[in-house]
Enzyme design. Structure first.
Site, PDB file in Angstrom:
ATOM      1  N   ARG A 101       1.424  38.794  45.502  1.00 33.71           N
ATOM      2  CA  ARG A 101       1.944  37.413  45.411  1.00 33.71           C
ATOM      3  C   ARG A 101       3.444  37.541  45.202  1.00 33.71           C
ATOM      4  O   ARG A 101       3.894  38.069  44.174  1.00 33.71           O
ATOM      5  CB  ARG A 101       1.264  36.661  44.269  1.00 33.71           C
ATOM      6  CG  ARG A 101       1.917  35.314  44.003  1.00 33.71           C
ATOM      7  CD  ARG A 101       1.100  34.423  43.109  1.00 33.71           C
ATOM      8  NE  ARG A 101       0.001  33.812  43.835  1.00 33.71           N
ATOM      9  CZ  ARG A 101      -0.602  32.664  43.499  1.00 33.71           C
ATOM     10  NH1 ARG A 101      -0.207  31.997  42.440  1.00 33.71           N
ATOM     11  NH2 ARG A 101      -1.592  32.176  44.214  1.00 33.71           N
ATOM     12  N   HIS A 128      -0.230  31.259  52.718  1.00 35.67           N
ATOM     13  CA  HIS A 128      -1.290  31.446  51.724  1.00 35.67           C
ATOM     14  C   HIS A 128      -2.618  31.600  52.488  1.00 35.67           C
ATOM     15  O   HIS A 128      -3.485  30.713  52.451  1.00 35.67           O
ATOM     16  CB  HIS A 128      -1.328  30.236  50.777  1.00 35.67           C
ATOM     17  CG  HIS A 128      -2.003  30.494  49.463  1.00 35.67           C
ATOM     18  ND1 HIS A 128      -2.590  31.709  49.139  1.00 35.67           N
ATOM     19  CD2 HIS A 128      -2.189  29.685  48.368  1.00 35.67           C
ATOM     20  CE1 HIS A 128      -3.095  31.632  47.925  1.00 35.67           C
ATOM     21  NE2 HIS A 128      -2.863  30.432  47.433  1.00 35.67           N
ATOM     22  N   GLN A 131      -6.092  31.100  50.791  1.00 34.70           N
ATOM     23  CA  GLN A 131      -6.355  29.689  50.515  1.00 34.70           C
ATOM     24  C   GLN A 131      -6.863  28.987  51.777  1.00 34.70           C
ATOM     25  O   GLN A 131      -7.863  28.268  51.748  1.00 34.70           O
ATOM     26  CB  GLN A 131      -5.069  29.017  50.011  1.00 34.70           C
ATOM     27  CG  GLN A 131      -5.231  27.549  49.690  1.00 34.70           C
ATOM     28  CD  GLN A 131      -6.070  27.321  48.442  1.00 34.70           C
ATOM     29  OE1 GLN A 131      -5.794  27.886  47.405  1.00 34.70           O
ATOM     30  NE2 GLN A 131      -7.112  26.514  48.529  1.00 34.70           N
ATOM     31  N   ASP A 223      -0.646  19.124  48.339  1.00 39.01           N
ATOM     32  CA  ASP A 223      -0.193  20.267  47.540  1.00 39.01           C
ATOM     33  C   ASP A 223       0.967  19.755  46.677  1.00 39.01           C
ATOM     34  O   ASP A 223       1.483  18.647  46.905  1.00 39.01           O
ATOM     35  CB  ASP A 223       0.265  21.400  48.486  1.00 39.01           C
ATOM     36  CG  ASP A 223       0.657  22.679  47.753  1.00 39.01           C
ATOM     37  OD1 ASP A 223       0.401  22.799  46.538  1.00 39.01           O
ATOM     38  OD2 ASP A 223       1.245  23.580  48.412  1.00 39.01           O
ATOM     39  N   ARG A 291     -12.812  30.173  46.607  1.00 38.69           N
ATOM     40  CA  ARG A 291     -11.833  31.271  46.661  1.00 38.69           C
ATOM     41  C   ARG A 291     -12.542  32.600  46.375  1.00 38.69           C
ATOM     42  O   ARG A 291     -12.284  33.612  47.019  1.00 38.69           O
ATOM     43  CB  ARG A 291     -10.709  31.056  45.620  1.00 38.69           C
ATOM     44  CG  ARG A 291      -9.795  29.871  45.876  1.00 38.69           C
ATOM     45  CD  ARG A 291      -8.912  30.060  47.083  1.00 38.69           C
ATOM     46  NE  ARG A 291      -8.065  31.229  47.003  1.00 38.69           N
ATOM     47  CZ  ARG A 291      -6.882  31.290  46.376  1.00 38.69           C
ATOM     48  NH1 ARG A 291      -6.391  30.212  45.803  1.00 38.69           N
ATOM     49  NH2 ARG A 291      -6.158  32.395  46.380  1.00 38.69           N
TER      50      ARG A 291
HETATM   51  N1   CP Z   1      -4.422  27.781  44.741  1.00 40.84           N
HETATM   52  C1   CP Z   1      -3.925  28.860  44.111  1.00 40.84           C
HETATM   53  O1   CP Z   1      -3.514  29.849  44.735  1.00 40.84           O
HETATM   54  O2   CP Z   1      -3.914  28.772  42.757  1.00 40.84           O
HETATM   55  P1   CP Z   1      -3.162  29.763  41.766  1.00 40.84           P
HETATM   56  O3   CP Z   1      -1.691  29.600  41.988  1.00 40.84           O
HETATM   57  O4   CP Z   1      -3.594  29.330  40.396  1.00 40.84           O
HETATM   58  O5   CP Z   1      -3.595  31.173  42.068  1.00 40.84           O
HETATM   59  N1  NVA Z   2       2.832  25.471  47.369  1.00 39.17           N
HETATM   60  C1  NVA Z   2       2.346  25.957  46.092  1.00 39.17           C
HETATM   61  C2  NVA Z   2       0.995  26.559  46.247  1.00 39.17           C
HETATM   62  C3  NVA Z   2       0.383  27.068  44.965  1.00 39.17           C
HETATM   63  C4  NVA Z   2      -0.975  27.666  45.177  1.00 39.17           C
HETATM   64  C5  NVA Z   2       3.333  26.977  45.547  1.00 39.17           C
HETATM   65  O1  NVA Z   2       3.846  27.784  46.339  1.00 39.17           O
HETATM   66  O2  NVA Z   2       3.605  26.969  44.341  1.00 39.17           O
END
Ligand code: CP
Ligand code: NVA
Length: 307
Positions: A101, A128, A131, A223, A291
């Site tokens: 990440r 992502h 997701q 989102d 997930r």
């Molecule tokens: N949707 C998602 O990736 O959640 P987190 O940021 O909590 O991992």
């Molecule tokens: N767009 C959001 C998604 C989190 C899962 C971010 O990047 O923070």
């Protein structure tokens, strides 16, 4: 040869369908433990916070008989404590796979380029994919199909939107995206999605009107307005996204049996009202659960032992 999952560009439509089938089997297994990752160690190299991605990967690896390490920003600090290439080459000597990440998507690409083990993108500023695969699974679970459905994405045209664009175009879900000016999805990613959409006969529409996007939609997706790493822009963004909230008035325009989706974390009263996210059309916690099942399928496909 090792395979990575950096973006949904890395999977064909058929491979996505296979993954959805494996996900379904794993979900029906009812969390039974098995040994598909026995003796394997996966690390989560995370430069940003996480609830769902971290916990679902850790639990998923455990359920598949493997071992999981969490390496947060203070341990690894990609590119600061040492170069991303050195991190990747070193970790490849210990591990069987890495979930990363990052902020810059280039960091995920660099990790993959220098690693001899699969790299899975657990969220970058551009994509992502875990997701979006989960979301497609969740849509298929609710409607029994993907082809011909229409998804209205309202909000920031960034990482989650980009992955949905590629994924929906590959499995035949029409996508209408409404963003304020200057928050549209990246042009090159839209163009790539258009090439997939041609093959599956699906439509991609980019508009500034949430009403146009939502009208007759089967799925409404939102989102956060301020993604991780953008906190300094909060005031400006809250102002720019005014009018892009999913509320009952907007949802009235959608198909009668629409579902509401959100990757979470969510901010009630901002991108969505409590009535919608906690209401009868919302499937956000099914998404969150899925997930786990989807990522187990991804792990098995990329680095699991064949049964
Ligand atoms: N949707 C998602 O990736 O959640 P987190 O940021 O909590 O991992
Ligand atoms: N767009 C959001 C998604 C989190 C899962 C971010 O990047 O923070």
């Amino acid at each position: 040869m090792k395979r990575d999952l950096l973006s949904l560009q890395d999977l064909t439509g058929d491979e996505i369908i296979d993954l959805l089938e494996l996900t379904e089997q794993l979900k029906q297994d009812n969390y039974q433990l098995n040994n598909r990752l026995k003796g394997k160690t996966i690390a989560l190299v995370f430069q940003k916070p996480s609830n769902r991605t971290r916990v679902s990967f850790e639990v998923g690896v455990f359920q598949l008989g493997g071992n999981c390490l969490y390496l947060g920003p203070t341990e690894i600090n990609l590119g600061v404590r040492e170069s991303t290439a050195d991190v990747s080459k070193t970790l490849s000597r210990y591990l069987d796979g890495i979930v990363a990440r990052t902020h810059a998507h280039q960091d995920v690409i660099d990790l993959a380029q220098h690693s001899s083990v699969p790299i899975i993108n657990g969220l970058s500023d551009h994509y992502h994919p875990c997701q979006a695969l989960t979301d497609i699974f969740s849509i298929k679970e609710k409607f029994g199909k993907t082809e011909g459905l229409s998804l209205a994405y309202i909000g920031d045209g960034n990482n989650v939107c980009h992955s949905l664009l590629l994924g929906c175009a590959k499995v035949g879900i029409h996508m209408r995206i409404a963003t304020p000016p200057k928050y549209e999805p990246q042009k090159d990613i839209v163009q790539l999605a258009q090439t997939y959409a041609k093959e599956t006969n699906t439509e991609i529409v980019i508009t500034q009107s949430p009403q146009d996007a939502v009208t007759k939609a089967d799925i409404i997706y939102s989102d956060v307005w301020v993604s991780m790493g953008q906190e300094k822009e909060s005031d400006k963004r809250l102002n720019d996204f005014d009018g892009y909230q999913i509320n009952e008035e907007l949802a009235e325009l959608a198909a009668k049996d629409f579902i509401f989706m959100h990757c979470l974390p969510a901010h009630r009263g901002m991108e969505v009202t409590a009535e919608i996210i906690d209401g009868e059309h919302s499937i956000v916690f099914d998404q969150a659960e899925n997930r786990l099942h989807t990522q187990k399928a991804i792990l098995i496909s990329l680095l699991g032992e064949k049964p």
